[in-house]
Design a protein around this motif. Structure first.
Motif, PDB file in Angstrom:
ATOM      1  N   PRO A 397      -0.818  -8.336 -25.571  1.00 39.82           N
ATOM      2  CA  PRO A 397      -1.553  -8.778 -24.381  1.00 39.82           C
ATOM      3  C   PRO A 397      -2.978  -8.258 -24.357  1.00 39.82           C
ATOM      4  O   PRO A 397      -3.831  -8.822 -23.687  1.00 39.82           O
ATOM      5  CB  PRO A 397      -0.720  -8.207 -23.232  1.00 39.82           C
ATOM      6  N   ASP A 398      -3.205  -7.169 -25.059  1.00 40.68           N
ATOM      7  CA  ASP A 398      -4.552  -6.599 -25.094  1.00 40.68           C
ATOM      8  C   ASP A 398      -5.061  -6.347 -23.682  1.00 40.68           C
ATOM      9  O   ASP A 398      -6.231  -6.517 -23.376  1.00 40.68           O
ATOM     10  CB  ASP A 398      -5.506  -7.527 -25.839  1.00 40.68           C
ATOM     11  N   SER A 399      -4.159  -6.040 -22.854  1.00 44.02           N
ATOM     12  CA  SER A 399      -4.531  -5.728 -21.486  1.00 44.02           C
ATOM     13  C   SER A 399      -4.592  -4.225 -21.339  1.00 44.02           C
ATOM     14  O   SER A 399      -4.282  -3.480 -22.257  1.00 44.02           O
ATOM     15  CB  SER A 399      -3.500  -6.308 -20.524  1.00 44.02           C
ATOM     16  N   ASP A 400      -4.999  -3.813 -20.190  1.00 44.40           N
ATOM     17  CA  ASP A 400      -5.064  -2.381 -19.961  1.00 44.40           C
ATOM     18  C   ASP A 400      -3.678  -1.789 -20.120  1.00 44.40           C
ATOM     19  O   ASP A 400      -2.777  -2.095 -19.365  1.00 44.40           O
ATOM     20  CB  ASP A 400      -5.592  -2.116 -18.544  1.00 44.40           C
ATOM     21  N   PRO A 401      -3.494  -0.984 -21.102  1.00 43.49           N
ATOM     22  CA  PRO A 401      -2.140  -0.502 -21.382  1.00 43.49           C
ATOM     23  C   PRO A 401      -1.581   0.367 -20.277  1.00 43.49           C
ATOM     24  O   PRO A 401      -0.375   0.490 -20.134  1.00 43.49           O
ATOM     25  CB  PRO A 401      -2.309   0.302 -22.675  1.00 43.49           C
ATOM     26  N   ASP A 402      -2.430   0.950 -19.506  1.00 47.47           N
ATOM     27  CA  ASP A 402      -1.918   1.802 -18.450  1.00 47.47           C
ATOM     28  C   ASP A 402      -1.163   1.006 -17.399  1.00 47.47           C
ATOM     29  O   ASP A 402      -0.383   1.539 -16.623  1.00 47.47           O
ATOM     30  CB  ASP A 402      -3.071   2.556 -17.773  1.00 47.47           C
ATOM     31  N   ASP A 403      -1.424  -0.274 -17.361  1.00 53.61           N
ATOM     32  CA  ASP A 403      -0.740  -1.104 -16.375  1.00 53.61           C
ATOM     33  C   ASP A 403       0.689  -1.400 -16.788  1.00 53.61           C
ATOM     34  O   ASP A 403       1.448  -1.972 -16.034  1.00 53.61           O
ATOM     35  CB  ASP A 403      -1.507  -2.427 -16.192  1.00 53.61           C
ATOM     36  N   THR A 404       1.026  -1.070 -17.982  1.00 54.47           N
ATOM     37  CA  THR A 404       2.362  -1.414 -18.475  1.00 54.47           C
ATOM     38  C   THR A 404       3.215  -0.182 -18.691  1.00 54.47           C
ATOM     39  O   THR A 404       4.238  -0.240 -19.339  1.00 54.47           O
ATOM     40  CB  THR A 404       2.255  -2.177 -19.798  1.00 54.47           C
ATOM     41  N   ASP A 405       2.813   0.893 -18.152  1.00 54.88           N
ATOM     42  CA  ASP A 405       3.529   2.127 -18.405  1.00 54.88           C
ATOM     43  C   ASP A 405       4.968   2.086 -17.924  1.00 54.88           C
ATOM     44  O   ASP A 405       5.826   2.769 -18.455  1.00 54.88           O
ATOM     45  CB  ASP A 405       2.801   3.299 -17.739  1.00 54.88           C
ATOM     46  N   SER A 406       5.210   1.307 -16.895  1.00 60.01           N
ATOM     47  CA  SER A 406       6.555   1.317 -16.339  1.00 60.01           C
ATOM     48  C   SER A 406       7.528   0.489 -17.161  1.00 60.01           C
ATOM     49  O   SER A 406       8.727   0.564 -16.966  1.00 60.01           O
ATOM     50  CB  SER A 406       6.538   0.791 -14.906  1.00 60.01           C
ATOM     51  N   ASP A 408       9.578   0.017 -20.117  1.00 60.23           N
ATOM     52  CA  ASP A 408      10.100   0.787 -21.247  1.00 60.23           C
ATOM     53  C   ASP A 408      11.010  -0.046 -22.124  1.00 60.23           C
ATOM     54  O   ASP A 408      11.727   0.479 -22.956  1.00 60.23           O
ATOM     55  CB  ASP A 408      10.879   2.009 -20.732  1.00 60.23           C
ATOM     56  N   SER A 409      10.958  -1.329 -21.928  1.00 64.66           N
ATOM     57  CA  SER A 409      11.948  -2.151 -22.615  1.00 64.66           C
ATOM     58  C   SER A 409      11.762  -2.164 -24.112  1.00 64.66           C
ATOM     59  O   SER A 409      12.717  -2.342 -24.846  1.00 64.66           O
ATOM     60  CB  SER A 409      11.886  -3.587 -22.077  1.00 64.66           C
ATOM     61  N   ASP A 410      10.560  -1.981 -24.582  1.00 65.99           N
ATOM     62  CA  ASP A 410      10.344  -2.097 -26.017  1.00 65.99           C
ATOM     63  C   ASP A 410       9.800  -0.804 -26.602  1.00 65.99           C
ATOM     64  O   ASP A 410       9.052  -0.794 -27.553  1.00 65.99           O
ATOM     65  CB  ASP A 410       9.400  -3.254 -26.325  1.00 65.99           C
ATOM     66  N   ARG A 411      10.218   0.287 -26.052  1.00 63.87           N
ATOM     67  CA  ARG A 411       9.798   1.549 -26.637  1.00 63.87           C
ATOM     68  C   ARG A 411      10.495   1.773 -27.958  1.00 63.87           C
ATOM     69  O   ARG A 411      11.580   1.292 -28.205  1.00 63.87           O
ATOM     70  CB  ARG A 411      10.142   2.702 -25.694  1.00 63.87           C
TER      71      ARG A 411
ATOM     72  N   LEU B 147       3.016   8.094 -38.210  1.00 66.81           N
ATOM     73  CA  LEU B 147       4.108   7.533 -37.421  1.00 66.81           C
ATOM     74  C   LEU B 147       3.888   6.046 -37.205  1.00 66.81           C
ATOM     75  O   LEU B 147       2.760   5.560 -37.217  1.00 66.81           O
ATOM     76  CB  LEU B 147       4.192   8.238 -36.061  1.00 66.81           C
ATOM     77  N   SER B 148       4.965   5.346 -36.992  1.00 65.20           N
ATOM     78  CA  SER B 148       4.880   3.913 -36.721  1.00 65.20           C
ATOM     79  C   SER B 148       4.487   3.692 -35.259  1.00 65.20           C
ATOM     80  O   SER B 148       4.502   4.615 -34.440  1.00 65.20           O
ATOM     81  CB  SER B 148       6.228   3.248 -37.003  1.00 65.20           C
ATOM     82  N   LEU B 149       4.175   2.457 -34.955  1.00 56.58           N
ATOM     83  CA  LEU B 149       3.850   2.124 -33.569  1.00 56.58           C
ATOM     84  C   LEU B 149       5.014   2.460 -32.644  1.00 56.58           C
ATOM     85  O   LEU B 149       4.827   2.985 -31.542  1.00 56.58           O
ATOM     86  CB  LEU B 149       3.508   0.635 -33.467  1.00 56.58           C
ATOM     87  N   ALA B 150       6.199   2.151 -33.095  1.00 53.46           N
ATOM     88  CA  ALA B 150       7.370   2.410 -32.258  1.00 53.46           C
ATOM     89  C   ALA B 150       7.553   3.902 -32.013  1.00 53.46           C
ATOM     90  O   ALA B 150       7.890   4.331 -30.905  1.00 53.46           O
ATOM     91  CB  ALA B 150       8.614   1.823 -32.919  1.00 53.46           C
ATOM     92  N   GLN B 151       7.337   4.703 -33.045  1.00 55.08           N
ATOM     93  CA  GLN B 151       7.486   6.149 -32.875  1.00 55.08           C
ATOM     94  C   GLN B 151       6.408   6.715 -31.961  1.00 55.08           C
ATOM     95  O   GLN B 151       6.673   7.582 -31.137  1.00 55.08           O
ATOM     96  CB  GLN B 151       7.444   6.834 -34.246  1.00 55.08           C
ATOM     97  N   VAL B 152       5.191   6.213 -32.129  1.00 56.13           N
ATOM     98  CA  VAL B 152       4.116   6.670 -31.249  1.00 56.13           C
ATOM     99  C   VAL B 152       4.412   6.265 -29.812  1.00 56.13           C
ATOM    100  O   VAL B 152       4.193   7.034 -28.869  1.00 56.13           O
ATOM    101  CB  VAL B 152       2.758   6.090 -31.708  1.00 56.13           C
ATOM    102  N   GLY B 157       5.398   7.775 -24.443  1.00 57.03           N
ATOM    103  CA  GLY B 157       6.085   7.242 -23.283  1.00 57.03           C
ATOM    104  C   GLY B 157       5.520   5.945 -22.779  1.00 57.03           C
ATOM    105  O   GLY B 157       5.485   5.697 -21.576  1.00 57.03           O
ATOM    106  N   LYS B 158       5.057   5.107 -23.677  1.00 51.31           N
ATOM    107  CA  LYS B 158       4.519   3.808 -23.301  1.00 51.31           C
ATOM    108  C   LYS B 158       5.222   2.738 -24.125  1.00 51.31           C
ATOM    109  O   LYS B 158       5.761   3.016 -25.203  1.00 51.31           O
ATOM    110  CB  LYS B 158       3.013   3.739 -23.566  1.00 51.31           C
ATOM    111  N   PRO B 159       5.168   1.507 -23.638  1.00 54.27           N
ATOM    112  CA  PRO B 159       5.738   0.416 -24.428  1.00 54.27           C
ATOM    113  C   PRO B 159       4.956   0.214 -25.728  1.00 54.27           C
ATOM    114  O   PRO B 159       3.769   0.551 -25.804  1.00 54.27           O
ATOM    115  CB  PRO B 159       5.586  -0.813 -23.512  1.00 54.27           C
ATOM    116  N   VAL B 160       5.627  -0.344 -26.686  1.00 55.41           N
ATOM    117  CA  VAL B 160       4.966  -0.600 -27.971  1.00 55.41           C
ATOM    118  C   VAL B 160       3.762  -1.511 -27.784  1.00 55.41           C
ATOM    119  O   VAL B 160       2.715  -1.321 -28.414  1.00 55.41           O
ATOM    120  CB  VAL B 160       5.973  -1.218 -28.969  1.00 55.41           C
TER     121      VAL B 160
END
Lengths: 424, 185
Positions: A397-406, A408-411, B147-152, B157-160
């Motif tokens: 999305p190249d959006s402000d990443p801070d807006d997506t902090d909540s 966690d689905s794809d961590r 580290l990979s993107l997923a590990q970072v 504590g942010k989404p990939v």
């Protein structure tokens, strides 16, 4: 957030693709599209990731063994050694004889700090005998130690001799088993069921296997000690399977070789060696790998060649066409140091008595002598690859990443350890 | 357990858990340099002390770790990151200390670095200081920790996708910065 104001429109021409960005972290053809940036990334990685850490704190030292245990060595110089000759004929009859001879080198095995240590050092020699400078250093693990004397009593029946205490004193020959002063003291004949059952009877030794073979102009002595050394039940036999051949006067070249095996429990230690009196070199074991340092040749000798191949290393000293080679190899947890001394016939006496001679008592720990990251395959940079985009949905999305902090689905999900003192 | 030549990470980990000091030494030396580099670039007050603190925490909590070597690397860097965050929080409660999140060091490259045609630490730090703290954290982790993107993403504590965006913006910023000032300025 201190997100810099970047107008995407201004960057469109220079925008890198995902693959190009990933290649910046992998150095795959990175210079092809943006050399300055690729150079910066490469330099940044090499510089930042190679900052020398300070010494571990005392609290950390409680975990880390940065100083290998000292190698306690005591040298003794008994006057005799026992040579046992074993022959088995076709009928299974075991012919056994023992001989005593004066020696010029001996070792004391001492158990200290959980390490079973032996050392062989140059002795003064006895009148009429070869000047045995053959030396070795053996360190291994053991739960106990034993004593095997080199006295005449031991020579009478070495097999039956038993552990006597906390020390095991062994000796090695001064080189050729055809040395003067050798006298046969006893001879026995025993019938054994088979050779397979008779031979092991004589191997309850420390070192477990010692052999000496002398052929015209050639001397070879090898001592090995397995990783799993335990207290022997019989410890008196010093040498087995010995053959003697008088030195030939027609020999033109003398080769002296001796080997020393050191289990890797002494990893990260250095062993200064005197190489046949022509040079000195330090053999270091760091993280299971062997390396040389500080070769110092005597006047007239030069360091001709030196190469290392991880678990193998060889260094050659030459004086004209004469050469002395020291080879160190780590295999199956054992460090084997071999010195081959090839000299002209005129130097035979010297060559046959010299060898790899560790300068005992000077063993030094080198826990930080080398960069472990560069030569340790098991604990080195074998981190995750970056070729595949780990983004499961492929979106950017190249959006402000801070807006997506909540979200966690794809961590990522690497490892299952919970970080201690988790601040998040 | 004795060290041998053919040691897998699982062997080393098991030995460390059983208290073998050589295994701890192996784990420490495999990551001490990049951890020191990471906390240095991230502005630790005392990088050496923090490196010690990171490994002390890791070794004391080793029983809770379960994974492969790359997972261990990621785990230790997550400890380093959390330790940095804690340190900054403590520093924030001490107003007399400057924040380290946005360091901006302007130092000329050392003669040694110039002689070796390698960017100096000061120059690298200076360029990285142009990035936002989040961008710098992501790029440093990817660069130094391998580290990979997923590990970072897991560490910070942010989404990939967010990490990927931070990385992209950071790279663009570096590209712009280097294009304007040059690498070895």
């Amino acid at each position: 957030m201190n997100e810099p104001d970047v107008n995407p429109g201004e960057m469109n021409d220079d925008a890198l693709t995902d693959a190009e960005i990933e290649s910046l972290f992998e150095y795959k053809n990175s210079g092809a599209f943006n050399e300055p940036l690729a150079r910066f990334m490469a330099d940044a990685r090499s510089v930042i990731a190679d900052i020398e850490p300070a010494e571990p704190s005392p609290a950390l030292l409680e975990f880390i063994d940065v100083s290998a245990p000292p190698v306690p060595i005591r040298i003794t110089t008994p006057e005799t050694e026992v040579v046992e000759l074993i022959e088995i004929d076709r009928s299974g009859v075991l012919y056994r004889s023992t001989k005593r001879r004066a020696i010029s080198a001996a070792a004391t095995f001492v158990l200290l700090g959980g390490l079973f240590v032996s050392a062989v050092a140059t002795g003064p020699g006895l009148p009429g005998l070869g000047q045995g400078n053959e030396s070795g250093l053996v360190v291994g693990s053991s739960t106990s130690s034993a004593v095997a004397g080199t006295s005449q009593e031991a020579a009478q029946d070495p097999i039956k001799d038993s552990a006597k205490g906390d020390e095991f004193s062994a000796s090695t020959g001064a080189g050729s088993t055809s040395a003067q002063g050798e006298t046969e003291s006893s001879s026995t004949q025993q019938r054994q069921g088979s050779s397979a059952t008779s031979v092991p009877e004589s191997t309850g030794l420390l070192p477990t296997e010692t052999s000496a073979v002398s052929t015209p102009g050639t001397h070879l002595s090898t001592t090995t000690l397995p990783n799993t050394t335990t207290s022997p039940t019989s410890t008196s036999t010093i040498s087995t399977s010995t053959t003697s051949t008088p030195s030939s006067s027609t020999s033109t070249t003398s080769t002296s070789s001796s080997s020393t095996s050191v289990p890797s429990t002494v990893a990260n230690q250095s062993f200064p060696y005197s190489v046949s009196g022509v040079a000195s070199v330090t053999v270091s074991v760091v993280d299971g790998y062997v390396a040389f340092s500080g070769p110092n040749a005597q006047p007239g000798w030069t360091v001709e060649e030196q190469h290392t191949d991880g678990v193998e290393a060889e260094i050659r000293f030459t004086d004209g066409e004469v050469q002395v080679r020291l080879r160190a190899e780590v295999e199956d947890g054992l460090l084997t140091v071999t010195v081959r001394d090839e000299r002209d016939d005129d130097d035979q006496s010297e060559a046959s008595s010299d060898g790899a001679q560790p300068i005992v008592g000077q063993t030094t720990a080198t826990p930080d002598s080398d960069d472990p990251d560069s030569d340790n395959p098991s604990a080195d940079d074998s981190g995750p690859g970056h070729a595949d985009d780990p983004d499961p949905d492929g979106s950017d999305p190249d959006s402000d990443p801070d807006d997506t902090d909540s979200d966690d689905s794809d961590r990522g999900n690497s490892g299952s350890g919970k970080s201690p003192d988790d601040s998040d | 357990m004795k060290p041998s030549n053919a040691r897998t990470f699982a062997d080393v980990l098991a030995a460390a858990r059983s208290g073998d000091s050589w295994a701890y030494d192996r784990l420490y030396r495999s990551l001490a340099r990049p951890i020191t580099g990471f906390v240095t670039v991230r502005g630790a007050e005392d990088p050496d002390a923090m490196t010690n603190e990171v490994f002390l925490k890791a070794f004391r909590a080793l029983g809770s770790f379960d994974g492969e070597e790359s997972d261990f690397r990621s785990w230790v860097f997550s400890i380093a990151r959390n330790t940095l965050v804690d340190s900054r929080r403590r520093s924030a409660r001490r107003p007399q200390l400057a924040a380290h999140a946005n360091i901006d060091i302007e130092v000329s490259p050392s003669a040694e670095a110039e002689a070796m045609d390698v960017l100096s630490m000061e120059r690298i730090t200076s360029i990285l200081a142009r990035l936002s703290d989040d961008q710098r954290e992501v790029i440093t982790l990817r660069l130094v920790a391998d580290l990979s993107l997923a590990q970072v993403a897991e560490i910070v504590g942010k989404p990939v996708t967010a990490v990927k965006a931070l990385q992209r913006r950071g790279i663009r910023r570096l590209q712009k910065e280097i294009g304007e000032t040059g690498v070895s300025e």
